[in-house]
Enzyme design. Structure first.
Site, short mmCIF file in Angstrom:
data_model
loop_
_atom_site.label_atom_id
_atom_site.label_comp_id
_atom_site.label_asym_id
_atom_site.label_seq_id
_atom_site.Cartn_x
_atom_site.Cartn_y
_atom_site.Cartn_z
N ARG A 72 0.76 -1.25 -0.06
CA ARG A 72 0.02 0.15 0.25
C ARG A 72 1.20 1.23 0.00
O ARG A 72 0.72 2.35 -0.42
CB ARG A 72 -0.72 -0.20 1.00
CG ARG A 72 -2.13 -0.41 1.34
CD ARG A 72 -3.39 -0.89 1.94
NE ARG A 72 -2.95 -1.48 3.02
CZ ARG A 72 -3.26 -1.46 3.83
NH1 ARG A 72 -4.21 -0.84 4.82
NH2 ARG A 72 -2.39 -2.90 5.37
N TYR A 76 0.97 4.10 -2.64
CA TYR A 76 0.57 5.75 -2.15
C TYR A 76 1.24 6.87 -3.06
O TYR A 76 0.97 7.95 -2.83
CB TYR A 76 0.38 6.20 -0.60
CG TYR A 76 -0.57 4.69 0.39
CD1 TYR A 76 -1.54 4.64 -0.51
CD2 TYR A 76 -0.14 4.58 1.65
CE1 TYR A 76 -2.71 3.66 -0.01
CE2 TYR A 76 -1.17 3.28 2.17
CZ TYR A 76 -2.18 2.93 1.51
OH TYR A 76 -3.42 3.14 1.99
N TYR A 98 -12.49 9.92 -0.46
CA TYR A 98 -13.34 9.33 0.20
C TYR A 98 -13.37 9.76 2.10
O TYR A 98 -12.37 9.96 2.27
CB TYR A 98 -14.09 7.82 0.20
CG TYR A 98 -13.39 6.70 0.60
CD1 TYR A 98 -12.90 6.57 1.19
CD2 TYR A 98 -12.24 6.17 -0.68
CE1 TYR A 98 -12.46 5.66 2.13
CE2 TYR A 98 -11.28 5.01 0.32
CZ TYR A 98 -11.57 5.23 1.35
OH TYR A 98 -10.69 3.85 2.23
#
Length: 417
Positions: A72, A76, A98
């Site tokens: 991840r 990013y 979000y």
């Protein structure tokens, strides 16, 4: 280290869409999406994605940088860099994430920090986070009796302390100890380690609320109340997923310090404070909280005064023109108009028709107190008090606006900064 000057073309604005589809997007966020040269987005529901695409012709989906088994952190880094490349080309870029774009979001914060370090204008706008939704759906107030918020893996790795007297919120409980990504979800095989820690701190019988905020308008939030011990049972832990959050209510209520109560003079002389009872309403998730009734003697007395109520002398009703309402709305929702105003208050104020003299002066000054005095009916006593306090501050070298003591009239006397 030399601070970079903000003289480069190109900017980065990071915004959030909230959790529930479309409806939690702020007017401010929407205005920046519409005004952007290019929009990058990472959202979790297709309706919000489709809505964004109707608001700007040049949009890029950042979700494409996730992949099964991929770190991840690598994702990013890539997300932030593709946004920065466009900023460096001189474009006004908006990054959409979000929830709240700075809460449990790495690429937004990384991109902002790098953009600022390179001398670009960069800012983040607030959004509705999952924690905001939790406060609303569970009807809890983080200020009473305080709140701790942790990410589940970090809570374990760094042995973060708990506080049994406060609300406790744990995020990402469905991916404990997992650093990569999987489109099909997480196995969460290390979940038992988290349960061990929670049992140690609170005991197996203490309640825990399994919470998932509603993501679509027709959905209800998940607010399942279990015990910590039940988290070991497959019937329960298999319902914990990647968007699950745990809320753990206080285990005990801390008694107040009577000596401090007296020192602060919270109570009339001679009155003995109640060291345990809480104000109404009680926390429905917390066991055995002594709470005052909804309608006690104090409440009945306050309600009895409603029928004879009149606004107090220092109440300030709204008294503004349509022109002022329109221009303040424009400054809030039109980034280009806001930039013009920030560049030259006076020129902008002079360009707006139909303002009163006081409203135009307030726009030229740009101070919140000046706006209030121009848009509200201000009582003389309040203006006199404000004038005195501001004059005292001005004598000490603070750049205050001096307000003359005439109802609705703003003086444009500004001390030197």
């Amino acid at each position: 280290m030399e601070t970079p000057t903000l003289n480069k073309s190109g900017s980065l604005t990071i915004v959030g869409t909230g959790i529930e589809s479309i409806g939690q997007m702020t007017l401010q966020t929407l205005s920046y999406i519409e005004a952007a040269d290019k929009v990058f987005y990472c959202v979790i529901d297709p309706a919000t994605e489709a809505f964004i695409l109707t608001k700007n012709k040049d949009c890029v989906d950042l979700y494409q940088y996730y992949d099964n088994g991929k770190s991840r952190m690598d994702t990013y880094t890539q997300m932030s860099e593709v946004m920065l490349r466009e900023v460096r080309k001189g474009l006004d870029v908006v990054g959409v994430f979000y929830g709240h774009p700075g809460v449990f979001v790495n690429p937004s914060l990384r991109a902002l920090a790098i953009a600022k370090s390179e001398g670009f204008k960069a800012r983040m706008l607030p959004g509705v986070s999952a924690e905001d939704c939790l406060y609303a759906d569970l009807c809890i107030d983080p200020s009473n009796p305080g709140c701790l918020t942790y990410e589940a893996s970090d809570f374990l790795i760094r042995e973060r302390p708990t506080n049994i007297y406060s609300h406790f919120i744990l995020f990402q409980v469905g991916c404990v100890g997992i650093a990569d990504f999987n489109f099909t979800g997480f196995e969460n095989s290390k979940f038992g380690i988290l349960v061990d820690r929670l049992e140690k701190e609170y005991g197996a019988e203490h309640p825990v609320v399994h919470y998932i905020a509603a993501m679509l308008p027709h959905e209800d939030p998940v607010t399942d109340q279990w015990t910590i011990g039940q988290l070991r049972e497959p019937e329960f832990y298999k319902r914990v997923g990647g968007v699950s959050t745990f809320y753990i209510p206080p285990k005990e209520r801390k008694e107040i310090n009577v000596d401090i109560i007296r020192e602060l003079k919270f109570l009339p002389e001679g009155k003995v404070p109640d060291t345990r009872t809480q104000i109404y309403p009680p926390n429905q998730w917390e066991p055995e909280v002594p709470t005052v009734p909804a309608y006690g003697s104090n409440e009945h007395a306050a309600i009895a005064q409603l029928d004879t109520h009149t606004p107090p002398e220092q109440y300030q009703p709204l008294a503004t023109s349509k022109a002022m309402t329109d221009v303040m709305t424009k400054l809030a929702l039109d980034p280009k108009a806001l930039a013009e105003y920030k560049a030259d208050h006076r020129a902008f104020a002079q360009s707006v028709p139909d303002l009163t003299a006081n409203e135009r002066t307030a726009l030229e000054i740009g101070d919140s107190w000046a706006f209030r005095c121009a848009m509200k009916e201000m009582p003389i006593s309040l203006l006199d008090n404000a004038k005195q306090s501001m004059e005292e501050a001005s004598e000490q070298g603070f750049p205050w606006i001096i307000v003359v003591g005439v109802v609705g009239v703003v003086g444009s006397v500004v001390s030197s900064a």
